[in-house]
Design a protein around this motif. Structure first.
Motif, PDB file in Angstrom:
ATOM      1  N   MET A   1       0.851  -1.186   0.000  1.00 60.32           N
ATOM      2  CA  MET A   1       0.000   0.000   0.000  1.00 60.32           C
ATOM      3  C   MET A   1       0.898   1.251   0.000  1.00 60.32           C
ATOM      4  N   ASN A   2       0.244   2.403   0.141  1.00 59.67           N
ATOM      5  CA  ASN A   2       1.018   3.650   0.210  1.00 59.67           C
ATOM      6  C   ASN A   2       1.939   3.613   1.426  1.00 59.67           C
ATOM      7  N   PRO A   3       3.124   4.211   1.314  1.00 58.94           N
ATOM      8  CA  PRO A   3       4.029   4.192   2.459  1.00 58.94           C
ATOM      9  C   PRO A   3       3.334   4.763   3.693  1.00 58.94           C
TER      10      PRO A   3
ATOM     11  N   GLN B   1      -7.488  -1.436  12.136  1.00 60.21           N
ATOM     12  CA  GLN B   1      -6.044  -1.194  12.138  1.00 60.21           C
ATOM     13  C   GLN B   1      -5.408  -1.805  13.390  1.00 60.21           C
ATOM     14  N   SER B   2      -6.040  -1.600  14.555  1.00 63.67           N
ATOM     15  CA  SER B   2      -5.430  -2.132  15.788  1.00 63.67           C
ATOM     16  C   SER B   2      -5.461  -3.665  15.784  1.00 63.67           C
ATOM     17  N   ILE B   3      -6.541  -4.271  15.223  1.00 64.62           N
ATOM     18  CA  ILE B   3      -6.601  -5.750  15.152  1.00 64.62           C
ATOM     19  C   ILE B   3      -5.504  -6.259  14.207  1.00 64.62           C
ATOM     20  N   CYS B   4      -5.355  -5.601  13.040  1.00 65.11           N
ATOM     21  CA  CYS B   4      -4.322  -6.010  12.068  1.00 65.11           C
ATOM     22  C   CYS B   4      -2.935  -5.929  12.701  1.00 65.11           C
ATOM     23  N   GLU B   5      -2.667  -4.827  13.415  1.00 62.91           N
ATOM     24  CA  GLU B   5      -1.332  -4.668  14.009  1.00 62.91           C
ATOM     25  C   GLU B   5      -1.090  -5.721  15.094  1.00 62.91           C
TER      26      GLU B   5
ATOM     27  N   PRO C   1      -2.731   0.726   4.790  1.00 65.56           N
ATOM     28  CA  PRO C   1      -3.553   1.324   3.725  1.00 65.56           C
ATOM     29  C   PRO C   1      -4.339   2.526   4.220  1.00 65.56           C
ATOM     30  N   ASN C   2      -4.588   3.443   3.284  1.00 69.62           N
ATOM     31  CA  ASN C   2      -5.407   4.609   3.627  1.00 69.62           C
ATOM     32  C   ASN C   2      -6.883   4.288   3.469  1.00 69.62           C
TER      33      ASN C   2
ATOM     34  N   ILE D   1     -10.327   2.170   3.549  1.00 68.66           N
ATOM     35  CA  ILE D   1     -10.854   1.205   4.504  1.00 68.66           C
ATOM     36  C   ILE D   1     -11.071  -0.167   3.859  1.00 68.66           C
ATOM     37  N   GLN D   2     -11.389  -0.158   2.548  1.00 68.32           N
ATOM     38  CA  GLN D   2     -11.585  -1.453   1.860  1.00 68.32           C
ATOM     39  C   GLN D   2     -10.263  -2.217   1.818  1.00 68.32           C
ATOM     40  N   GLU D   3      -9.162  -1.474   1.607  1.00 67.14           N
ATOM     41  CA  GLU D   3      -7.843  -2.129   1.583  1.00 67.14           C
ATOM     42  C   GLU D   3      -7.466  -2.634   2.975  1.00 67.14           C
ATOM     43  N   MET D   4      -7.958  -1.942   4.009  1.00 66.62           N
ATOM     44  CA  MET D   4      -7.687  -2.389   5.381  1.00 66.62           C
ATOM     45  C   MET D   4      -8.341  -3.751   5.617  1.00 66.62           C
ATOM     46  N   ARG D   5      -9.556  -3.934   5.050  1.00 64.16           N
ATOM     47  CA  ARG D   5     -10.242  -5.232   5.193  1.00 64.16           C
ATOM     48  C   ARG D   5      -9.436  -6.322   4.478  1.00 64.16           C
TER      49      ARG D   5
END
Length: 1744
Positions: free
Chosen positions: A4-6, A481-485, A499-500, A502-506
């Motif tokens: 994703m974006n830096p 984000q906190s669950i992913c981390e 990712p910026n 939200i769909q990419e976060m999923r």
């Protein structure tokens, strides 16, 4: 995984934390357990919810002085110490303090003490126990409850001993509900009623009751003691059982705390023993009974030997034994009594003073040894988020009582299955069905279940989130984000990019789920899906993974009928096996559970009571209801009368009943306020905070305070808070956030009921929010006393009315209020707790203040505190940026703006958005960035001054550069609102009293009310298809009047937008337009009337707005052209053709007078009413004026005629300034400003031939004109005093066709041809004209010796003199030609200049007079000697001269040509270079006295003098050699060889004053520091390519300007950076962006001030404040920008003086002679040459 974006391109949600690094193998086991969700491995308090809790064990009466002194002087200091150094609370548990002495030995208090002692020992992060042991053992205690067998045995023994046991039988009652049955002490209040007389006052009754209870308790103790001793002797009762009846509280507590503990634990305990020598002798003194146990013998009072023996056993045997086996700290002191008074107050005071010092030192010592600085959660928000949810999970799981089949079902779901794919499990049920408790239990057990099933080597990961319970879990993006981390850390995946979208976060989440394995299965528990905020269509659940990998399980819970979430889940997951419904349970099961719960605490209910319990359970069996029933029946005694009203039938009623019972026990006011505060706090309150806040609340104090405790510090007793917590245990739960443990309601139901019961009265709520705001502001901290006002009735009953003086005079009011002021001991509330003042970036954030303050300030409407205590507070801004909460800070500023509508806040928000990139990269530069941008506008936006002063105070901690005067052009863009496709459709725009609201009338008949800021249409009126001609508002904005083409006026209620009436406008009978219909020509409003007239009509219709009917017509002589009403609404002035005006009385319609101007050709264009001067001004269509005195309204007198004819351009607009001193007349070709005092034109601005003005207005202070031109899309700002165009603002929407000024808020509305409305703030626009500019780039800059003036040359014919402190140009010195050289005397009083017309000038700088002029030679360089006596004029063609400044006489000629010459500090030589030679020319003879000649082919590149060594010169030759040459001896002192090719690009060369260090710059990114003694060269990397550099006078600092690297992100117009470096350590101590191209850099000689000249002819001044310097060299507060708002006289800019050169020369130089124009040369020494010698130290001090 997708790239994703830096992560750092967009500002991160939080600073880099656990989510951005792989876990280090040494990470603590505790941290590992928390991150993997192994809840059972965590301690009772999760690691961050720590505080230091110290239990004080003492006898209450003999240690009162010690405990009071510690409370007043020591505990607050220790609290500050813990907060500042560890970010945690320090709390002391001393239940005797503040409690009624009669309650000291109550069984309830003693039981609570033991419970809290146990808690302190378990949970304190540092020291936990302090014993204060004196000469008193203390009495045995009255037992609260005794098992029946034991009681009956004691009763028999007492009878046997011949004691009267009647009192025991009266006071103790048998309770069958206890298991086994027991006897309990009846409540004191119930029993002592018998002693009361209804006629007595409450204080008398209390005294009587207390006495009665003392007698009863002594009797009970005596019986128990005698009987138990007898039983012990017989051996019927063992000594262990007898101990509880025979030992005092002191022994019990010491034994519990110190016995059977590990040596490591005992390090956290301290004992202080006070022995008093020969104390027995003083037993007869009555006061001594406080300090020792006494018995009354037959004839005298003696020491109680039995108690003394027990004391010695504890003090001299038990404690020393423990010391021998461990490191327990014990201090023993022996005090000697006063011979007469015994243990007197003086003796006690000495002991107490020593104890306080020792206590403080010991506590600090133990804290430093045991508490770790936990900066982890400060830098790691993810870890903090995990811990918050785990602490809640632990609290909820502890409340889970019922083992149900639902739990088994979930357990089965979690275990690994053979199937390939799974779906999430959904738990649903109504409120209070126990969903949260079930999920908490699942999360707690999941780790153990999976390990048991899959083997001990399995390492499961459990992630739990209670949605809505924390900030990050409410919003889907931050939740995912906190669950992913957390997953990424557990599975050691490094997320390079977050990712910026939200769909990419999923997608990232789904990818990470695939990382799980049979060795590391993953369980995610999400409670309360319905609590998610509904952004991004969250409630459609598109983000929830439906098909899970084999080793992943997700358990979610939701309410069945909220937001359709369950219905949506059923569409996604069809299999019913994935749903668990929580329903009401079976009554019998609940009854059984209840029995079990009661037995666990050794209770039961009688069969009679069980009937009512069953009845209640028949109505409801929800888990929470069963729990509430348990809470009620656990207190039932067997003889309690129970009926069907004893238990409630719903959860709601039961909770209310629970609250009422707590009120009855602890006092209604106390519970009301305490639970109110906990409920209204944004995130809950800590125990200590609650105690602090209740201590500030006079209502609570008045209710609970004991009369004897009305002294400093005034606080509530801690036991109230402890009892409240105990009464509501399980409902008021603890959760850990950052470093604190907060009390919060266990569920929303409790919260709602508490809100209904305790927060329904708006006035109370407002007062409570205000008190919370004061607390978090620290308003009463630091010993500030708060007045204690109380209800007299309450205190009369407590008998303290003697505090009041009945004969008090009103004048004594202040002193008396001081009498009632008490210190409440609340702590200071800084934004951050600084551990080390020299390391300002190591701190603990005061998260409690961050979370709560803004919330309570907004709720209590304390807008000033919100503005100045938070938003305009530098510390707050800096901290928010530092902890990664920049966006939150902006949100808070926007919130404050919505409450206050202060435009300063709006400007601040815009400013912060502009510098966002800059300050996120380098937060330290915040103060300098803000000061640069705020200084230019502070006069227009004065409330920003507070923030500027804050920056001055706190900014230098982080950045040593402080801007004093900023010339930065304000970047500004207006609010824009598209109204229609073309301006042709707009009829009229009206500004209103609200700055963001405008009314717009369009051709189509609509009148709309718009909010410009939010671009929202608020309401709209449709005028039934008639075309609108114009709209007007009354001054109070009550009525809106619309004129239509139907010749009617429509009168609307402006606020409700409803039509009140419609009135037809009639014209004069004889008038009218030939051959056409006459429309309404114009209309105006006064306070109560509308006045309208038709085209070509002589009549004005007057309409009453209130009733909407025509009153009368004003008949005028000629056709009416304009009407103006007086501000008071009394008179109407009607302008007509032939320059005539009539005055009418609006009240009765009478014509009072008619006047005609002598310029009778035109018509009256406008009438201005100057009510302050009683004048009326008629302005005709050509701009001519006639002024009439209207003091006598029926007979106006002509005062002034002002003829403006001859200018063929039409008048476009007329404006009267706010102070009525100026009138602006805008014509198409010119703008004129008239002064109303003298009625003369003071300024005139003419347009160029092709240009025409559209409109012009005056600024608020009348010093600037803002105007727009035809066919241009810019707004221009002109300075009235100089005529200079200071700014042109581009309107991107197109050419401006109309300007409208809103006088209420000083706003300017512009309409573009495209139909876009823009709203400009004139204050900010005029701020731009506050910056002085010469208009050309600054080429040279000189600072006067006193450093109060700056002189600049810009390649023009003028030298400008600027005031250093104000930044304004004060004087302009005009020359005949372009100025080329300029020098100043050391005082700055005389200036010598030369121009390109071969002239030299001597100027008196204070008066501006050119006192001497010399013609005849072109000068290449001017120099002045250090003693101000002589001037050296160097010429390239002719002979150079040295001449006397006082007379103009020549001293000598110099025939050699010199470049870059310098005068030595001793004023003996002129040193200069000439090709390969360095020459020293004598200033007396002009001949070359000394010289240094280089070898052939070698040239001198650069040379400098060393200030501290008068005869030394340092120069660099073309062979890269640095040579130090002594002029006097003509000898080389030192040579230093530089590296080869070093000088290719030599840009600059500087020498420190002592000649030790040289700084060489080559136009690259390196600073070369050359040690001239050792010859070593040190490279220091700069922040960019160096443009200029300067060494400070003391050689300690290097100031340089460097251009930024092109690779950097665009920093919103940053051109270059100004940087200050400390040479000692090479550290950059300050950095400030420059937003214009710098052209000259200058450093002052005294205080380290920096002056920079810019390309646009402006200057900026800065000062350096290095915090390493103990004495700050400068007071920033002296600068004008800081005083400008304080001092009204300074707001007015000084008039700039223009001074011109002498046309005739006083002296002409020929080849070697001079010709004076008079017989004797002019004397210029009257300038005070005598004073212009070098200032001594004394005068320097005076000047500075």
């Amino acid at each position: 995984m997708k790239r994703m974006n830096p992560r750092w391109k967009s500002p991160p949600m939080w600073p880099s934390g656990v989510g951005s690094r792989q876990p280090c193998p040494r990470e603590s086991a505790l941290r590992k357990a928390a991150i993997s969700g192994n809840i059972n491995a965590l301690p009772h308090h999760v690691p961050t919810g720590r505080s230091v809790r110290v239990f004080i064990c003492a006898n209450p009466d003999d240690t009162e002085a010690e405990r009071n002194a510690l409370k007043e002087h020591v505990y607050p200091k220790l609290r500050d110490f813990c907060r500042e150094n560890y970010g945690i609370e320090f709390q002391v548990v001393d239940l005797y303090w503040g409690a009624d002495p009669e309650e000291w030995d109550s069984p309830e208090l003693q039981r609570l003490r033991m419970k809290l002692l146990e808690e302190c020992l378990k949970t304190s992060a540092g020291p936990c126990f302090v014993g204060l042991v004196g000469e008193k053992y203390g009495s045995i205690r009255v037992p609260g409850e005794v098992e029946s067998a034991e009681f009956e045995m004691i009763l028999d023994a007492a009878v046997e001993a011949g004691l009267d046991t009647h009192i025991l039988e009266e006071w103790y009652c048998r309770d069958e509900n206890s298991v086994p049955p027991a006897y309990y002490l009846k409540p004191k209040a119930q029993m002592l009623k018998n002693y009361q007389n209804s006629m007595e006052s409450s204080s008398a009754a209390k005294t009587k009751n207390d006495k009665a209870w003392r007698n009863v308790s002594e009797e009970i103790k005596k019986i128990f003691r005698t009987a138990v001793l007898q039983l012990q002797e017989k051996g019927t009762m063992k000594s262990a059982e007898a101990k509880k009846f025979l030992c005092s509280a002191l022994e019990d507590e010491l034994d519990f705390a110190l016995g059977k503990q590990t040596p490591a634990f005992l390090k956290k305990c301290v004992c202080y023993i006070r022995k008093i020598s020969n104390f027995d002798r003083f037993a007869k003194i009555p006061e001594m009974t406080r300090y020792m146990d006494t018995v009354v013998g037959s004839d005298r009072v003696m020491r109680n030997q039995e108690s003394y023996e027990r004391l010695l056993k504890v003090r001299d045997e038990f404690i020393p034994t423990i010391v021998a086996a461990s490191n327990l700290r014990v201090y023993s002191s022996v005090t000697h009594c006063d011979m007469k008074l015994g243990y007197s107050q003086e003796v006690e005071s000495n002991y107490v003073e020593g104890l306080c010092k020792q206590f403080y030192e010991d506590m600090v010592d133990i804290i430093q040894a045991t508490v770790q600085q936990n900066l982890g959660t400060e830098t790691d928000p993810l870890y903090d988020e995990i811990l918050q949810h785990l602490s809640l999970c632990k609290s909820y799981a502890d409340l889970y009582q019922f083992k149900t089949e639902s739990l088994d079902y979930v357990q089965e779901y979690l275990l690994p299955s053979k199937g390939s794919r799974m779906s999430p499990l959904v738990v649903y049920g109504g409120p209070c069905t126990g969903k949260t408790l079930l999920l908490s239990e699942v999360a707690k057990q999941a780790y153990t279940w999976l390990q048991k099933e899959m083997g001990p080597e399995t390492d499961p990961v459990v992630i739990v989130r209670f949605i809505g319970s924390s900030q990050l879990s409410t919003d889907l993006r931050t939740l995912l984000q906190s669950i992913c981390e957390q997953i990424a850390i557990n599975y050691r995946c490094l997320i390079h990019f977050l990712p910026n979208k939200i769909q990419e976060m999923r997608e990232l989440l789904i990818n990470l789920l695939g990382e799980s394995s049979f060795h590391r299965p993953l369980v995610i528990v999400l409670d309360a899906l319905e609590q998610l905020s509904d952004a991004d269509e969250v409630r459609k659940l598109w983000w929830l993974p439906i098909h899970l990998p084999r080793t992943v399980r997700i358990v979610v819970s939701t309410l069945p009928n909220k937001h359709g979430i369950l219905q949506k889940l059923r569409q996604l997951i069809h299999d019913e096996g994935y749903y668990v419904e929580l329903i009401q349970r079976d009554r019998k099961v609940c009854s059984q559970t209840l029995k079990q719960q009661l037995l666990e605490v050794k209770r039961k209910v009688t069969s009679g009571q069980q009937i009512y319990v069953n009845e209640a359970l028949a109505k409801c069996t929800l888990p929470m209801f069963v729990n509430l029933i348990y809470r009620e029946v656990v207190h039932w005694r067997s003889h309690k009368d129970v009926d069907d009203r004893s238990l409630c039938s719903t959860v709601h009623e039961s909770i209310e009943q629970l609250f009422y019972s707590v009120e009855n026990k602890l006092g209604q006011r106390f519970v009301f306020r305490a639970l109110g505060y906990i409920t209204m706090a944004k995130a809950g309150l800590t125990e200590v905070e609650l105690e602090d806040i209740l201590s500030l609340d006079n209502i609570v104090l008045g209710d609970v305070i004991v009369a004897t405790y009305l002294k400093n510090p005034l606080r509530i007793s801690y036991d109230l808070v402890a009892r409240l917590k105990e009464e509501l245990g399980g409902y008021l739960v603890e959760r850990q956030v950052r470093n604190v443990t907060l009390m919060v309601w266990a569920n929303r139901h409790l919260h709602l009921i508490a809100q209904k019961l305790y927060l329904s009265n708006e006035e109370d709520v407002h007062q409570m929010h205000s008190l919370l705001a004061e607390y978090f502001l620290g308003a009463w901290a630091g010993g500030r006393k708060k007045i204690f006002t109380y209800d007299n009735n309450h205190f009369t009953s407590l008998n303290i009315s003697h505090h009041k003086n009945p004969h008090q005079q009103p004048s004594q009011e202040k002193t008396s209020s001081d009498k009632y002021s008490y210190d409440r001991q609340t702590p200071e509330q800084p934004w951050v707790f600084q551990c080390n003042l020299l390391e300002p970036d190591i701190f603990f954030v005061n998260h409690r203040k961050m979370t709560e303050l803004v919330y309570h300030l907004t709720r209590s409407g304390r807008t000033d505190d919100l503005m100045f205590g938070v938003i305009m507070n530098f510390s707050w801004l800096y901290t928010m940026i530092k902890i990664g909460q920049f966006e939150k800070a902006l949100t808070d500023i926007d919130l404050a703006y919505s409450y206050t509508q202060e435009k300063e806040l709006k400007f601040l928000a815009t400013t912060l958005r502009c510098i966002k990139v800059k300050v996120l990269k380098n937060p330290a530069s915040l103060s300098a960035e803000l000061q640069q941008r705020l200084l230019p506008v502070v006069t227009s936006l004065p409330k920003l001054r507070h923030l500027l002063l804050e920056c001055d105070k706190d900014g230098p901690k982080y950045c040593s550069i402080v801007p004093l005067h900023s010339s930065m052009d304000v970047t500004y863009s207006p609010e824009r609102l598209p109204l229609c496709s073309s301006y042709m459709q707009i009829v009229e725009i009206l500004p209103t009293l609200a700055p963001n609201i405008v009314l717009v009338a369009l051709e189509d008949g609509s009148v709309s009310t718009w909010d410009v800021e939010s671009r929202q249409l608020q309401r709209q009126i449709d005028t039934a298809k008639s075309v609108v001609l114009g709209i007007r508002l009354t001054t109070d904005e009550k009525y809106l009047v619309v004129a239509t083409t139907k010749n009617t006026l429509l009168i609307y209620d402006n606020h409700k937008s409803c039509l009140l009436s419609e009135v037809e406008i009639k014209g004069s009978k004889q008038g009218g337009v030939a051959g056409g219909v006459a429309f309404i020509n114009g209309f105006t409003l006064s306070t109560h009337h509308a006045l309208a007239w038709l085209e070509a009509s002589k009549d004005v219709n007057v309409i009453d707005l209130l009733y909407g009917w025509p009153l009368y017509q004003f008949h005028c002589w000629y056709e009416v052209t304009c009407v103006q009403c007086s501000p008071d609404g009394m008179y109407a002035f009607c302008g007509q053709y032939l320059n005539t005006a009539s005055i009418f009385h609006l009240g009765n319609g009478d014509k009072l007078a008619t006047v005609t101007s002598e310029f009778s050709g035109g018509f009256v264009k406008s009438i201005l009413v100057l009510d302050t001067l009683n004048q009326m001004v008629m302005v005709d269509n050509e701009g001519s004026l006639s002024v009439w005195n209207t003091k006598e309204i029926t007979n106006p007198r002509l005062m002034e005629d002002y003829d403006c004819r001859g200018d063929d351009s039409e008048v476009v607009g007329i404006e009267l300034s706010e102070d009525q001193r100026s009138i602006l007349i805008c014509k198409a070709r010119s703008i004129e400003v008239l002064d109303t005092k003298v009625w003369k034109m003071v300024e005139k601005f003419k347009a160029k031939r092709t240009e025409r003005f559209v409109a012009a207005v005056l600024s608020k202070n009348g010093q600037s004109i803002v105007a727009s031109m035809e066919n241009t899309s810019s707004i221009f700002v002109w300075r009235r005093d100089s005529g200079q165009c200071m700014a042109s603002l581009i309107e991107i929407s197109g050419a401006i066709v109309k300007l409208i000024k809103s006088t209420h808020h000083n706003l300017l509305l512009s309409v573009a041809s495209s139909g876009v409305l823009s709203v400009w703030d004139i204050d900010i626009i005029t701020a731009m004209s506050n910056i002085d500019k010469t208009g050309k780039k600054i080429q040279t800059l000189l600072l006067s010796g006193r450093e109060d003036y700056v002189f600049t040359m810009d390649g023009s014919e003028a030298v400008h003199k600027w005031n250093f402190s104000t930044g304004f140009i004060e004087t302009v010195f005009k020359h005949e030609g372009i100025v080329e050289n300029c020098v100043l005397t050391s005082s700055g009083d005389l200036m010598v200049t030369s121009d390109d017309k071969s002239s030299q000038y001597i100027w008196q700088t204070t008066t501006g007079e050119n006192i001497f002029r010399i013609n005849g030679q072109k000068i290449s360089q001017l120099l002045i000697t250090h003693n101000d006596q002589f001037v050296v004029s160097l010429c390239e063609q002719d002979a150079s001269r040295v001449w006397r400044l006082g007379t103009g006489h020549k001293v000598c000629n110099i025939l050699v040509t010199l470049q870059n010459a310098l005068v030595t500090t001793a004023n003996t030589f002129l040193v200069g270079s000439s090709k390969n030679k360095l020459l020293a020319v004598s200033l007396w003879s002009g001949s070359v006295s000394k010289k240094f000649v280089c070898d052939d082919g070698i040239t001198i590149v650069n040379f400098k003098l060393i200030p501290d060594c008068p005869d030394c010169v340092v120069f660099i030759t073309s062979t890269e050699t640095v040579i130090i040459w002594s002029v006097a001896d003509e000898s080389v002192c030192r040579r230093v060889q530089l590296p080869p090719n070093f000088l290719k690009n030599l840009e600059d060369f500087q020498i420190s004053p002592n000649g030790k260090v040289g700084i060489v710059s080559k136009g690259d990114e390196n600073i070369n520091v050359l040690d001239l003694h050792s010859g070593k060269l040190r490279l220091v990397h700069a922040a960019g390519i160096i443009w200029r550099q300067k060494l400070s006078r003391d050689g300690r600092y290097l100031v340089y300007v460097c251009f930024r690297n092109c690779e950097e992100d665009d920093d919103a117009g940053v051109v270059s950076n100004l940087i200050v470096m400390r040479l000692a350590d090479g550290k950059s101590i300050g950095m400030c962006s420059l937003y214009k191209t710098p052209t000259f850099l200058c450093l002052s000689q005294r205080a380290l001030n920096i002056i920079i000249g810019f390309e646009d002819g402006s200057i900026g001044t800065y000062t350096v404040v290095d915090r390493v310097d103990a004495a700050l060299k400068i007071k920033i507060a002296t600068s004008n920008s800081r005083q400008i708002v304080n001092n009204a006289s300074q707001k007015v800019r000084p008039k700039c003086g223009n001074h011109s050169f002498k046309t005739v020369a006083d002296c002409i130089w020929r080849e070697s002679t001079e010709v004076f124009s008079r017989d004797s040369p002019i004397n210029v020494s009257d300038s005070g040459e005598g004073e212009s010698t070098t200032p001594t130290k004394k005068t320097e001090l005076l000047q500075s």
